[in-house]
Design a protein around this motif. Structure first.
Motif, PDB file in Angstrom:
ATOM      1  N   GLY A   1       0.810  -1.213   0.000  1.00  0.00           N
ATOM      2  CA  GLY A   1       0.000   0.000   0.000  1.00  0.00           C
ATOM      3  C   GLY A   1       0.842   1.260   0.000  1.00  0.00           C
ATOM      4  N   VAL A   2       1.899   1.287   0.814  1.00  0.00           N
ATOM      5  CA  VAL A   2       2.779   2.456   0.870  1.00  0.00           C
ATOM      6  C   VAL A   2       3.503   2.645  -0.461  1.00  0.00           C
ATOM      7  N   ILE A   3       3.966   1.542  -1.040  1.00  0.00           N
ATOM      8  CA  ILE A   3       4.651   1.627  -2.338  1.00  0.00           C
ATOM      9  C   ILE A   3       3.705   2.175  -3.408  1.00  0.00           C
ATOM     10  N   ASP A   4       2.460   1.714  -3.408  1.00  0.00           N
ATOM     11  CA  ASP A   4       1.471   2.233  -4.361  1.00  0.00           C
ATOM     12  C   ASP A   4       1.264   3.734  -4.172  1.00  0.00           C
ATOM     13  N   ASP A   5       1.196   4.167  -2.913  1.00  0.00           N
ATOM     14  CA  ASP A   5       1.006   5.599  -2.632  1.00  0.00           C
ATOM     15  C   ASP A   5       2.215   6.416  -3.081  1.00  0.00           C
ATOM     16  N   LEU A   6       3.410   5.865  -2.934  1.00  0.00           N
ATOM     17  CA  LEU A   6       4.610   6.556  -3.394  1.00  0.00           C
ATOM     18  C   LEU A   6       4.611   6.671  -4.921  1.00  0.00           C
ATOM     19  N   ARG A   7       4.186   5.614  -5.572  1.00  0.00           N
ATOM     20  CA  ARG A   7       4.199   5.616  -7.041  1.00  0.00           C
ATOM     21  C   ARG A   7       3.189   6.593  -7.630  1.00  0.00           C
ATOM     22  N   ASP A   8       1.998   6.702  -7.007  1.00  0.00           N
ATOM     23  CA  ASP A   8       0.988   7.605  -7.586  1.00  0.00           C
ATOM     24  C   ASP A   8       1.074   9.028  -7.028  1.00  0.00           C
ATOM     25  N   GLY A   9       2.044   9.251  -6.111  1.00  0.00           N
ATOM     26  CA  GLY A   9       2.270  10.597  -5.615  1.00  0.00           C
ATOM     27  C   GLY A   9       1.404  11.024  -4.461  1.00  0.00           C
ATOM     28  N   SER A  10       0.515  10.148  -3.993  1.00  0.00           N
ATOM     29  CA  SER A  10      -0.315  10.530  -2.852  1.00  0.00           C
ATOM     30  C   SER A  10       0.479  10.558  -1.551  1.00  0.00           C
ATOM     31  N   LEU A  11       1.618   9.902  -1.530  1.00  0.00           N
ATOM     32  CA  LEU A  11       2.556  10.008  -0.414  1.00  0.00           C
ATOM     33  C   LEU A  11       3.824  10.643  -0.949  1.00  0.00           C
ATOM     34  N   THR A  12       4.099  11.837  -0.521  1.00  0.00           N
ATOM     35  CA  THR A  12       5.303  12.525  -0.991  1.00  0.00           C
ATOM     36  C   THR A  12       5.753  13.542   0.047  1.00  0.00           C
ATOM     37  N   TRP A  13       6.956  14.016  -0.086  1.00  0.00           N
ATOM     38  CA  TRP A  13       7.514  15.034   0.803  1.00  0.00           C
ATOM     39  C   TRP A  13       8.737  15.641   0.117  1.00  0.00           C
ATOM     40  N   SER A  14       9.179  16.729   0.658  1.00  0.00           N
ATOM     41  CA  SER A  14      10.376  17.401   0.150  1.00  0.00           C
ATOM     42  C   SER A  14      10.950  18.230   1.285  1.00  0.00           C
ATOM     43  N   PRO A  15      12.222  18.624   1.173  1.00  0.00           N
ATOM     44  CA  PRO A  15      12.798  19.484   2.213  1.00  0.00           C
ATOM     45  C   PRO A  15      12.003  20.764   2.408  1.00  0.00           C
ATOM     46  N   GLU A  16      11.467  21.308   1.290  1.00  0.00           N
ATOM     47  CA  GLU A  16      10.699  22.553   1.383  1.00  0.00           C
ATOM     48  C   GLU A  16       9.403  22.343   2.169  1.00  0.00           C
ATOM     49  N   MET A  17       8.716  21.215   1.894  1.00  0.00           N
ATOM     50  CA  MET A  17       7.477  20.915   2.615  1.00  0.00           C
ATOM     51  C   MET A  17       7.746  20.774   4.113  1.00  0.00           C
ATOM     52  N   LEU A  18       8.789  20.054   4.450  1.00  0.00           N
ATOM     53  CA  LEU A  18       9.109  19.826   5.860  1.00  0.00           C
ATOM     54  C   LEU A  18       9.527  21.131   6.547  1.00  0.00           C
ATOM     55  N   ALA A  19      10.295  21.954   5.826  1.00  0.00           N
ATOM     56  CA  ALA A  19      10.734  23.232   6.401  1.00  0.00           C
ATOM     57  C   ALA A  19       9.547  24.157   6.640  1.00  0.00           C
ATOM     58  N   ALA A  20       8.593  24.146   5.692  1.00  0.00           N
ATOM     59  CA  ALA A  20       7.410  24.995   5.854  1.00  0.00           C
ATOM     60  C   ALA A  20       6.589  24.554   7.058  1.00  0.00           C
ATOM     61  N   PHE A  21       6.481  23.263   7.240  1.00  0.00           N
ATOM     62  CA  PHE A  21       5.734  22.755   8.395  1.00  0.00           C
ATOM     63  C   PHE A  21       6.425  23.152   9.693  1.00  0.00           C
ATOM     64  N   GLU A  22       7.746  23.021   9.737  1.00  0.00           N
ATOM     65  CA  GLU A  22       8.491  23.386  10.946  1.00  0.00           C
ATOM     66  C   GLU A  22       8.350  24.871  11.254  1.00  0.00           C
ATOM     67  N   ASP A  23       8.393  25.697  10.206  1.00  0.00           N
ATOM     68  CA  ASP A  23       8.250  27.145  10.419  1.00  0.00           C
ATOM     69  C   ASP A  23       6.871  27.478  10.973  1.00  0.00           C
ATOM     70  N   ALA A  24       5.833  26.826  10.416  1.00  0.00           N
ATOM     71  CA  ALA A  24       4.476  27.087  10.875  1.00  0.00           C
ATOM     72  C   ALA A  24       4.296  26.647  12.324  1.00  0.00           C
TER      73      ALA A  24
END
Length: 217
Positions: free
Chosen positions: A175-198
């Motif tokens: 299930g996790v692999i499927d989510d990674l392949r279709d993009g429903s599970l994703t992240w990036s340094p920018e996403m994580l940094a924005a969350f930390e700032d908020a």
């Protein structure tokens, strides 16, 4: 006064095996493998077995029965369980069965730090794990499917449990692999940094706007 011996899966298994008959360390290791208990008890390193035996003997749970001498083999010390060891083994077993223990396996710790890698790096790693989990499940199913005639179910009940765990992990990984392949599970340094700032902004004193009272209220 001797300090109580700390319970462990290997310590419990050694005590239970010695319930059946006195054994030397090599005999214990061979019997564990013959009974398939190496799936749930780590006996890959004989040094670990010897350390466990030493702790059990120091704690009075096992004792030396005799020493075997044979020209074909090195001298072997044969151990037997003591009355205290029988009582402690029962106490350990009841505790391990009835009370879930907080354990810290490696895989969840790795999952907790996956954000260090990119989704494209994580996907093939999980795919490799999925292949290995599926292979282990298939092999375990083969072992359970062909036990000796008349073998009581209780002797393989830990394999049933392991099969449930492997099957559950296999489905979750897919299930996790499927989510990674279709993009429903994703992240990036920018996403994580924005969350930390908020999160940091919300935790600052005075971050919430003050509501002024209307005149005359």
């Amino acid at each position: 006064m001797t300090a109580p011996v700390k319970s462990s899966p290997l310590g419990l298994t050694v005590l239970v095996l010695l319930h059946h008959r006195p054994l030397h360390p090599y005999g214990i290791q061979q019997l564990l493998k013959q009974w398939g208990k190496e799936l749930v008890v780590n006996v890959g390193q004989r040094a670990g077995l010897y350390r466990t035996i030493e702790r059990l003997q120091t704690g009075g749970l096992i004792a030396v029965r005799h020493t075997e001498r044979d020209q074909q083999y090195p001298e072997r010390t044969v151990y037997e369980v003591t009355d205290e060891g029988r009582a402690v083994a029962r106490e350990w077993l009841e505790q391990m069965v009835a009370v879930p223990k907080a354990e810290f396996p490696v895989f969840p710790a790795a999952l907790a730090n996956l954000a260090m890698l990119s989704p494209n790096e994580v996907t093939p790693l999980l795919e490799r794990r999925l292949e290995r989990i599926a292979a282990r499940r298939t092999e375990l199913e083969r072992q359970i499917a062909g036990p000796p005639a008349g073998l009581p179910r209780i002797t393989l009940i830990e394999c049933e449990y392991l099969l449930v765990l492997l099957g559950t992990e296999e489905r979750w990984l897919q299930g996790v692999i499927d989510d990674l392949r279709d993009g429903s599970l994703t992240w990036s340094p920018e996403m994580l940094a924005a969350f930390e700032d908020a999160a940091e902004s919300e935790s600052q004193p005075g971050a919430e706007s003050e509501v002024e009272s209307e005149p005359g209220v």
